[in-house]
Design a protein around this motif. Structure first.
Motif, PDB file in Angstrom:
ATOM      1  N   ALA A 227       0.821  -1.208   0.000  1.00 38.57           N
ATOM      2  CA  ALA A 227       0.000   0.000   0.000  1.00 38.57           C
ATOM      3  C   ALA A 227       0.858   1.263   0.000  1.00 38.57           C
ATOM      4  CB  ALA A 227      -0.937  -0.009   1.200  1.00 38.57           C
ATOM      5  N   VAL A 228       1.901   1.254   0.829  1.00 40.34           N
ATOM      6  CA  VAL A 228       2.810   2.410   0.887  1.00 40.34           C
ATOM      7  C   VAL A 228       3.498   2.612  -0.458  1.00 40.34           C
ATOM      8  CG1 VAL A 228       4.949   3.265   1.914  1.00 40.34           C
ATOM      9  CG2 VAL A 228       3.168   2.307   3.372  1.00 40.34           C
ATOM     10  N   GLN A 229       3.962   1.538  -1.068  1.00 36.15           N
ATOM     11  CA  GLN A 229       4.620   1.650  -2.369  1.00 36.15           C
ATOM     12  C   GLN A 229       3.677   2.215  -3.418  1.00 36.15           C
ATOM     13  OE1 GLN A 229       5.907  -2.410  -2.821  1.00 36.15           O
ATOM     14  NE2 GLN A 229       7.942  -2.012  -1.967  1.00 36.15           N
ATOM     15  N   CYS A 230       2.435   1.745  -3.410  1.00 29.70           N
ATOM     16  CA  CYS A 230       1.449   2.257  -4.368  1.00 29.70           C
ATOM     17  C   CYS A 230       1.169   3.736  -4.135  1.00 29.70           C
ATOM     18  CB  CYS A 230       0.157   1.449  -4.260  1.00 29.70           C
ATOM     19  SG  CYS A 230      -1.127   1.942  -5.434  1.00 29.70           S
ATOM     20  N   GLY A 231       0.975   4.095  -2.863  1.00 27.39           N
ATOM     21  CA  GLY A 231       0.677   5.486  -2.552  1.00 27.39           C
ATOM     22  C   GLY A 231       1.802   6.426  -2.952  1.00 27.39           C
ATOM     23  N   ILE A 232       3.040   6.048  -2.655  1.00 29.55           N
ATOM     24  CA  ILE A 232       4.184   6.892  -3.015  1.00 29.55           C
ATOM     25  C   ILE A 232       4.294   7.027  -4.531  1.00 29.55           C
ATOM     26  CG2 ILE A 232       6.699   7.074  -2.950  1.00 29.55           C
ATOM     27  CD1 ILE A 232       6.633   5.702  -0.233  1.00 29.55           C
ATOM     28  N   ALA A 233       4.138   5.915  -5.244  1.00 26.42           N
ATOM     29  CA  ALA A 233       4.248   5.950  -6.700  1.00 26.42           C
ATOM     30  C   ALA A 233       3.188   6.853  -7.320  1.00 26.42           C
ATOM     31  CB  ALA A 233       4.125   4.533  -7.262  1.00 26.42           C
ATOM     32  N   ILE A 234       1.972   6.780  -6.820  1.00 25.75           N
ATOM     33  CA  ILE A 234       0.899   7.615  -7.366  1.00 25.75           C
ATOM     34  C   ILE A 234       1.140   9.084  -7.049  1.00 25.75           C
ATOM     35  CG2 ILE A 234      -1.555   8.174  -7.118  1.00 25.75           C
ATOM     36  CD1 ILE A 234      -2.099   5.184  -6.953  1.00 25.75           C
ATOM     37  N   VAL A 235       1.630   9.386  -5.849  1.00 25.21           N
ATOM     38  CA  VAL A 235       1.958  10.781  -5.502  1.00 25.21           C
ATOM     39  C   VAL A 235       3.025  11.320  -6.455  1.00 25.21           C
ATOM     40  CG1 VAL A 235       3.082  12.214  -3.762  1.00 25.21           C
ATOM     41  CG2 VAL A 235       1.232  10.676  -3.099  1.00 25.21           C
ATOM     42  N   ILE A 236       4.060  10.524  -6.723  1.00 22.97           N
ATOM     43  CA  ILE A 236       5.120  10.962  -7.635  1.00 22.97           C
ATOM     44  C   ILE A 236       4.566  11.180  -9.039  1.00 22.97           C
ATOM     45  CG2 ILE A 236       7.265  10.257  -8.765  1.00 22.97           C
ATOM     46  CD1 ILE A 236       7.997   8.773  -6.188  1.00 22.97           C
TER      47      ILE A 236
END
Length: 392
Positions: A227-236
């Motif tokens: 979930a954290v990886q997905c959230g960071i990637a989408i923010v970027i």
């Protein structure tokens, strides 16, 4: 160096698996039937979308393909989940998007939280497909809200998205129902005893014992990491799109969400390899589909019949690889999805390759950004490994 060697090994395995699948070209009746069903479902979805003058025909086509399963009950369940998730995601984004769409400092983090939430609750969930479709629809609608600003315009976009999904899903249900109920009708009208000899003995092999799945509690750290990886990637990705006006944000975002959705069996082990395998397979399928679609587009010259023929052949080929046993199944599925994204145009058939290139670039951008995020968060990997005794 170890990470690079592992990546090269995964790439080599994917290429060899695809090569074995293509060499061992043995279309059994079951595999050919599934390819035919998917092909007809996609074609009917395109017809529905064009008849209704929907904005994104390619999304209806993807729905027609993605909902189709080898079992009729699976297709119906998937259809319900896709429509339910899409409607709820569109409703949430329509209400929230216009309120914060003009404030990027708040809007971008909310997009990340939405993606993270969708991945966390989708992994290890019995209704994971509904979670994923709800998250994808909410993200797409939310992003459009920052451009459309008003509630009315955002609601109009969300309604079109729902209509595209419903059109493609309805096409799949119609085709799946026809192939499911027609043999039953034929069996009633023409009993086997009147047309042939004794029925062959049942040679269905016994079902294997069910696998022991890890407990929900033991999977929480893994789900949190994904979930954290997905959230960071989408923010970027959202930030880059804001600042650099990058095209293909929707495809980049869908890529991040799709790659990070893993079965429970994969969640029970180290996270990194299953995700990297899916990334490599997605890139492989997308590159092959992108090249093929871009080559075919000028040849069809926008002729509807030629386009439908090329579309049908591409879908059938992808389904054939997807249902194989050589380890390239996910390559085949991603090939089909990417082929639909790139080959099917927005409103009508066209030989213009620019929209195709934009969507393909979005997919590849999503893979690149997610790869950097996974690399940056790799130190957390050891803390998310499920102990073997906890996994059963």
């Amino acid at each position: 160096m170890k990470g690079m060697s592992t990546l090269l090994q995964i790439v080599r395995e994917a290429v060899f698996a695809l090569g074995r699948e293509l060499v061992a070209w043995k279309p059994s009746s079951a595999r050919a039937l599934f390819g035919l069903e998917a092909m007809l479902s996609v074609a009917l979805a395109v017809v529905f979308a064009n008849a209704l003058h929907l904005s994104n025909t390619w999304w209806a086509a993807i729905s027609g393909f993605a909902v189709m399963q080898t079992r009729f009950s699976g297709s119906i369940q998937r259809a319900i989940h896709r429509i339910l998730g899409t409607v709820l995601g569109a409703l949430l984004a329509t209400l929230l998007g216009p309120m914060i769409g003009d404030r990027p400092w708040l809007f971008v983090p909310v997009l990340g939280l939405m993606g993270a939430g969708a991945i966390y609750f989708a992994n290890a969930s019995k209704v994971s497909y509904a979670w994923i479709l709800g998250g994808i629809t909410a993200l797409m609608t939310m992003y459009e809200a920052h451009i459309l600003i008003t509630f009315k315009a955002t609601a109009g976009f969300a309604t079109l998205r729902v209509a595209e999904v419903v059109a493609g899903t309805l096409a799949c249900v119609i085709v799946a129902s026809a192939f499911h109920f027609a043999p039953q009708w034929h069996a009633r009208v023409f009993p086997a005893g009147e047309t042939s000899g004794d029925a062959p003995p049942d040679v269905t092999p016994p079902s294997p014992p069910p696998a022991i799945e890890p407990s929900a509690a033991s999977l929480r750290p893994v789900r949190a990491l994904l979930a954290v990886q997905c959230g960071i990637a989408i923010v970027i990705l959202a930030s880059l799109t804001y600042l650099l006006k990058l095209p293909g944000f929707a495809q980049a975002m869908v890529t991040c969400v799709a790659v990070l959705l893993l079965p429970a069996s994969a969640l029970a082990h180290l996270v990194e390899r299953p995700v990297v395998v899916r990334m490599v397979h997605r890139v492989t399928g997308c590159l092959i589909a992108g090249v093929l679609a871009i080559v075919l587009l000028p040849l069809t010259q926008g002729n509807a019949w030629l386009c439908m023929l090329a579309l049908s052949i591409g879908v059938w080929l992808g389904c054939h690889v997807q249902t194989g046993n050589e380890g390239a199944s996910y390559v085949g599925r991603q090939f089909t999805i990417a082929f639909l994204m790139v080959f099917v145009q927005d409103h009508q058939w066209s030989a213009n390759p620019v929209p195709a290139l934009m969507r393909l670039s979005g997919i590849l951008t999503g893979i690149v950004v997610l790869a950097f995020v996974i690399l940056a968060t790799s130190r957390w990997r050891a803390a998310t490994q499920v102990p073997m005794d906890a996994a059963g």
